[in-house]
Design an enzyme around this catalytic site. Structure first.
Site, PDB file in Angstrom:
ATOM      1  N   CYS A 164      -2.669  -0.074   4.019  1.00  0.00           N
ATOM      2  CA  CYS A 164      -3.813  -1.076   3.871  1.00  0.00           C
ATOM      3  C   CYS A 164      -3.354  -2.431   3.847  1.00  0.00           C
ATOM      4  O   CYS A 164      -2.244  -2.848   3.040  1.00  0.00           O
ATOM      5  CB  CYS A 164      -4.640  -0.722   2.505  1.00  0.00           C
ATOM      6  SG  CYS A 164      -5.160   0.852   2.554  1.00  0.00           S
ATOM      7  N   CYS A 211       0.864  -0.998  -0.012  1.00  0.00           N
ATOM      8  CA  CYS A 211      -0.108  -0.041   0.051  1.00  0.00           C
ATOM      9  C   CYS A 211       1.058   1.131  -0.181  1.00  0.00           C
ATOM     10  O   CYS A 211       1.483   1.683   1.116  1.00  0.00           O
ATOM     11  CB  CYS A 211      -0.846   0.056   1.305  1.00  0.00           C
ATOM     12  SG  CYS A 211      -1.760   1.568   1.383  1.00  0.00           S
ATOM     13  N   CYS A 213      -0.527   4.229   2.494  1.00  0.00           N
ATOM     14  CA  CYS A 213      -0.698   4.285   3.771  1.00  0.00           C
ATOM     15  C   CYS A 213      -0.053   2.831   4.269  1.00  0.00           C
ATOM     16  O   CYS A 213       1.057   2.647   4.195  1.00  0.00           O
ATOM     17  CB  CYS A 213      -1.902   4.493   4.578  1.00  0.00           C
ATOM     18  SG  CYS A 213      -3.366   4.055   3.612  1.00  0.00           S
TER      19      CYS A 213
END
Lengths: 221, 103, 96
Positions: free
Chosen positions: A125, A120, A123
């Site tokens: 995820c 990700c 961020c």
């Protein structure tokens, strides 16, 4: 962020919370402000202590062993595997797992021709509903920056050297889907039970940075 | 220019550090608070992310994972008027006093 | 669910800069890819991040790009390597 925040997470640290721990070490200003917000929100009745405790327990609820069970089931049951690939939410529910309500799960299958690896970049995820919270390295800048542009060298660092004939498909879980890799079943495992197979499925193989273990317990490169 | 969080492909020579840190009490509490606030529908993931993305670049890069969450949490809660900065300041002093007398 | 695109279709990601919160990584903006699958429809994070209701929901697609198209010569793997990114419908246009 480890998104699936607050839902279906797993064990990640000391089992017992030491009430003294917070001032044994010198807390950062930021840590103090978090503890202050925690106490204020409960004092004001914005959230209850019980709700925070529940969220905290959810955080420790799942571990990679849960994801491994799903993978092993898919290895021994072709119809389950198909359902898992078609509608992961419904398939894992059959095994007693429920997903965070606001994120979907997509299972991507590794074969002898295609290898998936999940990142990700924005961020962190991660399929926490099945694997628990992500490892620190998954959230690191180095992993987020490098995996989309040099996946093969990232995997090499984890000990996986893939032939140029294998297509590498990097998956950037940028939105409302979490991705779980269904690794390829290792050779020489015909005689193993589902439980024995699950022991070969590592967390990292479900992220895609490695393959599962061989029946002898060695990483397959 | 991409935002500080939008890091895919940024050049780096850094190896991937595969060690895991031990979670501390305040990190659990920060994560759990966001969970409880989500449950109450007082905050959502998109707001949490937006608050994190609004952290100035140098601070974003210098902060730990849950320091970023904590900062976003404060941004969103003060913005919504659920808590005020002064209240939090006062509570920090109160906690410091309590820890002082306990130790 | 009404979707503008279907699997196999070639699309281009809008090249737009966007100051606020959004979930389209910079490196695929303006790039051409192929719709791999439809993930469902979800609240629009660009409104939900600011207290909005996130409606109308946006279809979300898994879009597959060739690594070579995304990174040109910076990509050091074989031509067959790809990159899949989840992108909301309003960030996609039909490629000609």
């Amino acid at each position: 962020m480890s998104e699936d925040h607050g839902h279906d997470h797993a064990e990640i640290g000391p089992e017992d919370e030491h009430p003294g721990l917070q001032w044994d070490v010198s807390l950062s200003e930021r840590a103090k402000r978090s503890l202050a917000m925690h106490e204020l929100l409960i004092e004001k009745g914005v959230v209850t202590n019980e709700e925070v405790e529940t969220a905290s327990n959810n955080l420790r609820r799942r571990t990679p062993a849960d994801g491994a069970k799903v993978v092993a089931k898919a290895w021994v049951d072709p119809e389950f595997k198909q359902r898992l690939l078609d509608d992961a939410r419904a398939a894992v529910y059959e095994l007693g797992y429920s997903l965070a309500h606001d994120a979907e799960l997509s299972v991507v299958e590794n074969t002898e021709d295609v290898h998936h690896v999940v990142v990700c970049t924005l961020c962190s995820c991660y399929p926490s509903s099945l694997l628990g919270p992500p490892p620190d390295w998954y959230k690191s800048f180095a992993y987020r920056q490098r995996t989309v542009i040099e996946p093969r060298s990232v995997m090499r660092e984890f000990g996986l050297e893939l032939s140029q004939d294998i297509q590498v498909r990097v998956v950037d879980s940028s939105a409302d889907q979490r991705y779980l890799v269904l690794p390829e079943r290792p050779a020489g495992t015909d005689g193993l039970t589902e439980e024995q197979l699950a022991d070969l499925v590592t967390r990292d193989s479900m992220i895609g940075v490695t393959n599962p273990l061989s029946p002898e317990g060695a990483p397959i490169s | 220019m991409p935002g500080v969080h939008d890091r895919g492909g940024w050049p780096t020579d850094e190896m991937i550090d595969r060690s895991d840190h031990i979670w501390t009490d305040w990190e659990y509490k920060t994560h759990a608070l966001v969970g409880a606030l989500r449950f109450r529908e007082l905050m959502n993931t998109d707001e949490l992310r937006r608050g994190i993305e609004a952290i100035p670049s140098e601070d974003y890069e210098a902060s730990s994972y849950y320091e970023r969450w904590s900062r976003s949490l404060e941004t969103i809660l003060t913005e919504k008027g659920v808590l005020s900065t002064e209240e939090i300041d006062t509570k920090v002093k109160e906690l410091e006093g309590r820890w002082e007398s306990d130790s | 669910m009404n979707t503008k695109f279907s699997p196999g279709q070639v699309v281009r990601v809008r090249p737009d800069a966007h100051d606020g919160h959004h979930r389209t990584p910079w490196f695929i903006k303006g790039k051409m890819g192929r719709i791999h699958s439809v993930a469902g429809e979800f609240f629009n994070p660009e409104s939900r991040a600011y207290g909005g209701d996130g409606l109308p929901k946006q279809p979300l697609y898994a879009v597959e790009f060739e690594q070579r198209d995304v990174w040109a010569t910076e990509y050091r793997g074989p031509d067959s390597d790809t990159l899949v990114v989840d992108i909301y419908e309003h960030w996609l246009v039909k490629a000609n």
